[in-house]
Write a protein that holds these residues in place. Structure first.
Motif, PDB file in Angstrom:
ATOM      1  N   GLU A 195     -20.076   9.682 -24.750  1.00 47.81           N
ATOM      2  CA  GLU A 195     -21.369   9.142 -24.767  1.00 47.81           C
ATOM      3  C   GLU A 195     -20.919   7.413 -25.502  1.00 47.81           C
ATOM      4  O   GLU A 195     -22.168   6.909 -24.877  1.00 47.81           O
ATOM      5  N   PHE A 196     -20.611   7.219 -26.418  1.00 46.86           N
ATOM      6  CA  PHE A 196     -20.805   5.716 -26.764  1.00 46.86           C
ATOM      7  C   PHE A 196     -20.212   5.291 -25.347  1.00 46.86           C
ATOM      8  O   PHE A 196     -20.537   3.927 -24.708  1.00 46.86           O
ATOM      9  N   ALA A 197     -18.845   5.494 -25.330  1.00 41.65           N
ATOM     10  CA  ALA A 197     -18.563   4.355 -23.803  1.00 41.65           C
ATOM     11  C   ALA A 197     -19.555   4.897 -22.254  1.00 41.65           C
ATOM     12  O   ALA A 197     -19.242   3.398 -21.596  1.00 41.65           O
ATOM     13  N   GLU A 198     -20.255   5.588 -22.188  1.00 42.17           N
ATOM     14  CA  GLU A 198     -20.959   5.380 -21.537  1.00 42.17           C
ATOM     15  C   GLU A 198     -22.170   4.698 -21.717  1.00 42.17           C
ATOM     16  O   GLU A 198     -22.720   4.303 -21.133  1.00 42.17           O
ATOM     17  N   ARG A 199     -22.579   4.577 -22.429  1.00 37.65           N
ATOM     18  CA  ARG A 199     -23.590   4.177 -23.248  1.00 37.65           C
ATOM     19  C   ARG A 199     -23.191   2.674 -22.782  1.00 37.65           C
ATOM     20  O   ARG A 199     -23.947   1.526 -22.630  1.00 37.65           O
ATOM     21  N   SER A 200     -22.107   1.781 -23.318  1.00 41.57           N
ATOM     22  CA  SER A 200     -21.481   0.821 -23.073  1.00 41.57           C
ATOM     23  C   SER A 200     -21.646   0.227 -21.739  1.00 41.57           C
ATOM     24  O   SER A 200     -22.284  -1.154 -21.826  1.00 41.57           O
ATOM     25  N   TRP A 201     -21.232   1.494 -20.702  1.00 45.64           N
ATOM     26  CA  TRP A 201     -21.134   1.052 -19.681  1.00 45.64           C
ATOM     27  C   TRP A 201     -22.853   0.211 -18.930  1.00 45.64           C
ATOM     28  O   TRP A 201     -22.915  -0.760 -18.444  1.00 45.64           O
ATOM     29  N   ALA A 202     -23.895   0.943 -19.353  1.00 45.97           N
ATOM     30  CA  ALA A 202     -25.106   0.582 -18.567  1.00 45.97           C
ATOM     31  C   ALA A 202     -25.365  -0.730 -20.113  1.00 45.97           C
ATOM     32  O   ALA A 202     -26.508  -1.107 -19.571  1.00 45.97           O
ATOM     33  N   GLU A 203     -24.962  -0.995 -20.922  1.00 47.53           N
ATOM     34  CA  GLU A 203     -25.965  -1.544 -22.231  1.00 47.53           C
ATOM     35  C   GLU A 203     -25.145  -2.782 -21.520  1.00 47.53           C
ATOM     36  O   GLU A 203     -25.630  -4.412 -22.106  1.00 47.53           O
ATOM     37  N   ARG A 204     -23.900  -2.962 -21.919  1.00 45.67           N
ATOM     38  CA  ARG A 204     -22.868  -4.408 -21.212  1.00 45.67           C
ATOM     39  C   ARG A 204     -22.134  -4.121 -19.663  1.00 45.67           C
ATOM     40  O   ARG A 204     -21.048  -3.876 -20.352  1.00 45.67           O
ATOM     41  N   PRO A 205     -22.414  -4.354 -18.871  1.00 48.38           N
ATOM     42  CA  PRO A 205     -21.705  -4.359 -18.059  1.00 48.38           C
ATOM     43  C   PRO A 205     -21.077  -5.389 -17.788  1.00 48.38           C
ATOM     44  O   PRO A 205     -21.065  -6.322 -17.628  1.00 48.38           O
ATOM     45  N   GLY A 206     -19.715  -4.822 -17.483  1.00 51.86           N
ATOM     46  CA  GLY A 206     -18.480  -5.820 -17.017  1.00 51.86           C
ATOM     47  C   GLY A 206     -17.393  -6.280 -18.088  1.00 51.86           C
ATOM     48  O   GLY A 206     -17.223  -6.850 -17.958  1.00 51.86           O
ATOM     49  N   GLN A 207     -18.314  -5.465 -19.404  1.00 53.78           N
ATOM     50  CA  GLN A 207     -17.332  -5.350 -20.756  1.00 53.78           C
ATOM     51  C   GLN A 207     -16.545  -3.909 -20.583  1.00 53.78           C
ATOM     52  O   GLN A 207     -17.783  -2.919 -21.293  1.00 53.78           O
ATOM     53  N   PRO A 208     -15.540  -3.842 -20.545  1.00 53.37           N
ATOM     54  CA  PRO A 208     -15.356  -2.557 -21.096  1.00 53.37           C
ATOM     55  C   PRO A 208     -15.034  -2.529 -22.115  1.00 53.37           C
ATOM     56  O   PRO A 208     -14.411  -2.520 -23.029  1.00 53.37           O
ATOM     57  N   PRO A 209     -15.580  -0.778 -22.640  1.00 58.57           N
ATOM     58  CA  PRO A 209     -15.825  -0.779 -23.997  1.00 58.57           C
ATOM     59  C   PRO A 209     -14.309  -0.016 -24.509  1.00 58.57           C
ATOM     60  O   PRO A 209     -12.834   0.285 -23.634  1.00 58.57           O
ATOM     61  N   LEU A 210     -13.972  -0.351 -25.671  1.00 59.62           N
ATOM     62  CA  LEU A 210     -12.243  -0.863 -26.463  1.00 59.62           C
ATOM     63  C   LEU A 210     -12.660   1.064 -27.268  1.00 59.62           C
ATOM     64  O   LEU A 210     -13.124   0.702 -27.961  1.00 59.62           O
ATOM     65  N   LEU A 211     -12.170   2.494 -27.496  1.00 56.95           N
ATOM     66  CA  LEU A 211     -12.003   2.782 -28.713  1.00 56.95           C
ATOM     67  C   LEU A 211     -10.189   2.497 -29.121  1.00 56.95           C
ATOM     68  O   LEU A 211      -9.399   3.057 -27.793  1.00 56.95           O
ATOM     69  N   TYR A 212     -10.299   2.701 -29.951  1.00 52.21           N
ATOM     70  CA  TYR A 212      -8.951   2.857 -30.863  1.00 52.21           C
ATOM     71  C   TYR A 212      -8.696   3.523 -31.980  1.00 52.21           C
ATOM     72  O   TYR A 212      -9.514   3.518 -32.832  1.00 52.21           O
ATOM     73  N   ALA A 213      -7.478   3.648 -32.282  1.00 52.69           N
ATOM     74  CA  ALA A 213      -6.881   3.842 -33.623  1.00 52.69           C
ATOM     75  C   ALA A 213      -6.298   3.748 -34.684  1.00 52.69           C
ATOM     76  O   ALA A 213      -7.156   4.094 -35.314  1.00 52.69           O
ATOM     77  N   VAL A 214      -6.314   2.101 -34.411  1.00 57.00           N
ATOM     78  CA  VAL A 214      -5.945   1.912 -35.320  1.00 57.00           C
ATOM     79  C   VAL A 214      -5.676   0.181 -34.954  1.00 57.00           C
ATOM     80  O   VAL A 214      -5.255  -0.299 -33.921  1.00 57.00           O
ATOM     81  N   GLY A 215      -6.981  -0.359 -35.688  1.00 57.12           N
ATOM     82  CA  GLY A 215      -6.675  -1.424 -36.517  1.00 57.12           C
ATOM     83  C   GLY A 215      -5.762  -2.618 -37.333  1.00 57.12           C
ATOM     84  O   GLY A 215      -5.626  -3.754 -36.525  1.00 57.12           O
ATOM     85  N   GLU A 216      -5.636  -1.758 -38.457  1.00 55.19           N
ATOM     86  CA  GLU A 216      -5.001  -2.618 -39.275  1.00 55.19           C
ATOM     87  C   GLU A 216      -3.626  -1.573 -39.849  1.00 55.19           C
ATOM     88  O   GLU A 216      -3.411  -0.265 -39.485  1.00 55.19           O
ATOM     89  N   GLU A 217      -2.609  -2.244 -40.789  1.00 59.97           N
ATOM     90  CA  GLU A 217      -1.588  -1.292 -40.650  1.00 59.97           C
ATOM     91  C   GLU A 217      -1.888  -0.297 -41.747  1.00 59.97           C
ATOM     92  O   GLU A 217      -1.403   0.706 -41.869  1.00 59.97           O
ATOM     93  N   ARG A 218      -3.068  -0.508 -42.836  1.00 58.12           N
ATOM     94  CA  ARG A 218      -2.918   0.432 -43.454  1.00 58.12           C
ATOM     95  C   ARG A 218      -3.608   1.721 -42.924  1.00 58.12           C
ATOM     96  O   ARG A 218      -4.605   2.783 -43.288  1.00 58.12           O
ATOM     97  N   ASP A 219      -4.329   1.686 -41.673  1.00 57.81           N
ATOM     98  CA  ASP A 219      -5.127   3.127 -40.582  1.00 57.81           C
ATOM     99  C   ASP A 219      -4.154   3.539 -40.158  1.00 57.81           C
ATOM    100  O   ASP A 219      -4.452   4.552 -40.237  1.00 57.81           O
ATOM    101  N   VAL A 220      -2.785   3.430 -39.773  1.00 58.80           N
ATOM    102  CA  VAL A 220      -1.399   4.761 -39.929  1.00 58.80           C
ATOM    103  C   VAL A 220      -1.255   5.909 -41.458  1.00 58.80           C
ATOM    104  O   VAL A 220      -0.871   5.042 -41.820  1.00 58.80           O
ATOM    105  N   GLU A 221      -1.540   6.466 -40.954  1.00 57.32           N
ATOM    106  CA  GLU A 221      -2.072   7.727 -41.934  1.00 57.32           C
ATOM    107  C   GLU A 221      -0.525   8.172 -41.800  1.00 57.32           C
ATOM    108  O   GLU A 221       0.087   8.767 -40.667  1.00 57.32           O
ATOM    109  N   PRO A 222      -0.155   7.955 -42.971  1.00 58.23           N
ATOM    110  CA  PRO A 222       1.372   9.000 -42.991  1.00 58.23           C
ATOM    111  C   PRO A 222       1.830  10.115 -43.400  1.00 58.23           C
ATOM    112  O   PRO A 222       0.114  11.603 -42.600  1.00 58.23           O
ATOM    113  N   ALA A 223       3.004  10.918 -42.278  1.00 60.11           N
ATOM    114  CA  ALA A 223       3.158  12.009 -41.830  1.00 60.11           C
ATOM    115  C   ALA A 223       2.386  13.246 -43.046  1.00 60.11           C
ATOM    116  O   ALA A 223       3.218  12.947 -44.249  1.00 60.11           O
ATOM    117  N   GLY A 224       1.630  14.124 -42.997  1.00 60.51           N
ATOM    118  CA  GLY A 224       1.737  14.993 -44.041  1.00 60.51           C
ATOM    119  C   GLY A 224       0.680  14.376 -44.566  1.00 60.51           C
ATOM    120  O   GLY A 224       0.128  15.321 -45.982  1.00 60.51           O
TER     121      GLY A 224
END
Length: 433
Positions: free
Chosen positions: A298-327
């Protein structure tokens, strides 16, 4: 009919090699998964690259899939073969590179092969059998703590020896630097008659030397860099232009980033400052996977409508601390959760009109391509060393939708986590305008 057949251990590696082969004059087709029956010859490729997801698979499965791919390539007419793995030699002491290499050599009845992960254009060099990532040894680089394939040793002979039944020998830099004839003379010595030959290479000229010296080898192994020394029958520049997609100017795009690599984190930071973006919430995905994926879509679809020409970015890790250790958390591991979520997003977004997808991360790329039912890729405009756009027919609908055979043409850029310029997420789209 193709004469060169390649087996890549992940999807981004396949497009990485295909990009290089196109530039070297090979009309190249990437086939997703083991082709059964053998790929049709109507596209008249010079090279076929089979994209597997075998880098982190159980060893027996990696070997079986690689052998099946080899046999399909032989049946398709290929006469020489290339086993492509990552230029950072992603593996562990119990990894899959050695077992797959051994199985391919045995199948071909070959006694030896060369091991060349070096790719100087992307900062990967080998000196005294030690693999460098730019100015750092592999085991001192960010690859040391890779969440799936941590690399704690940079010495390739030590890394490979426990994985293979063959003798592992070093082909030193002095020999390589002396030229192709010197390398061939060394290879003619009895001690080099068999085994795995780990070659030093610090420059593109070294790669050209090694390619020329091993031109008679039935099988070579390495990163995409070794293909720099190959020569195909067609113009690489013409082929890239002919393969480039020509989408509508208002085409909808999206960036799906599952990689935790330092290079991708920098690309995420650059993209997030310029594009609509949303970070995956692992806790929310574990709590209600379907609802959180729906919110991302829904966020991506809304972004297409509100900011055409700017592909939305869906991401998992922005900083090294975002990496979840195994377990660290109960339930589905973070890496698997990210791959599943981004793959589901890709499928749903293509159903809603997305025709351009830039995917970061080898495992994520494999999950996305599989979810979209992509069977083959036609290489297009290059975006830098190891990264290109490709055109594919996607099948985002399943049998439950009553439209299993409805194909959708999409542009895909599958990026290894470690590759690409810092502005890739914003600049890549210019090649499709």
């Amino acid at each position: 009919m193709p004469t060169l057949g390649a087996i890549a251990d992940d999807f981004t590696g396949a497009t990485d090699l295909a990009t290089m082969l196109v530039a070297r004059g090979f009309r190249t087709r990437v086939v997703v998964g083991v082709p059964e029956p053998p790929p049709p010859a109507d596209a008249d490729p010079d090279a076929l690259v089979v994209a597997l997801k075998s880098r982190t698979a159980p060893t027996a499965q990696a070997v079986a899939d690689s052998l099946a791919a080899l046999r399909a390539l032989v049946e398709a007419g290929c006469e020489r073969f290339y086993f492509k793995y990552c230029s950072t030699f992603d593996s562990t002491p119990q990894g899959n590179i050695g077992p797959v290499m051994d199985a391919l050599l045995d199948e071909l009845g070959a006694a030896r092969t060369v091991v060349v992960p070096a790719f100087p254009a992307t900062g990967r060099t080998v000196y005294r059998s030690r693999l460098f990532v730019h100015d750092e040894l592999l085991d001192e680089s960010p690859m040391r703590n890779h969440p799936l394939t941590p690399m704690r040793d940079s010495h390739l002979v030590r890394l490979l020896a426990p994985q293979t039944a063959r003798t592992v020998r070093q082909l030193p830099h002095e020999t390589v630097r002396a030229g192709a004839e010197a390398v061939q003379a060394r290879l003619a010595e009895p001690e080099f008659a068999d085994g795995a030959l780990v070659a030093d290479a610090t420059t593109d000229d070294d790669l050209r030397t090694l390619a020329a010296a091993t031109a008679s080898f039935p099988l070579v192994t390495g990163g995409a860099g070794l293909a720099l020394g190959f020569s195909g029958p067609r113009s690489g520049a013409d082929e890239a232009r002919a393969s480039a997609a020509d989408p509508a100017p208002d085409a909808k795009g999206v960036v799906l980033s599952g990689s935790a690599s330092a290079a991708t984190r920098a690309q995420v930071a650059h993209g997030a400052a310029r594009l609509p973006h949303r970070k995956l919430d692992l806790a929310a995905l574990r709590r209600d996977f379907d609802a959180e994926v729906a919110a991302l879509v829904e966020f991506a679809e809304r972004s297409w409508a509100e900011r055409p020409g700017q592909p939305p970015l869906l991401y998992a890790v922005g900083e090294e601390r975002d990496v979840e250790p195994a377990g660290a958390e109960p339930g589905v591991p973070a890496a698997e959760l990210v791959e599943s979520a981004l793959a589901r997003c890709a499928r749903l977004l293509v159903r809603r009109g997305a025709t351009r997808l830039l995917v970061a991360g080898g495992e994520t790329s494999g999950a996305v391509v599989t979810a979209l039912g992509v069977r083959a890729l036609r290489m297009g405009a290059p975006l830098g060393p190891g990264v290109s756009w490709a055109t594919a027919e996607a099948y985002p609908y399943g049998e439950e939708d009553g439209a299993a055979e409805t194909g959708v043409l999409v542009d895909l850029a599958l990026k290894s986590g470690n590759f690409g310029a810092v502005d890739l997420f914003t600049a890549a789209w210019k090649e499709l305008s």
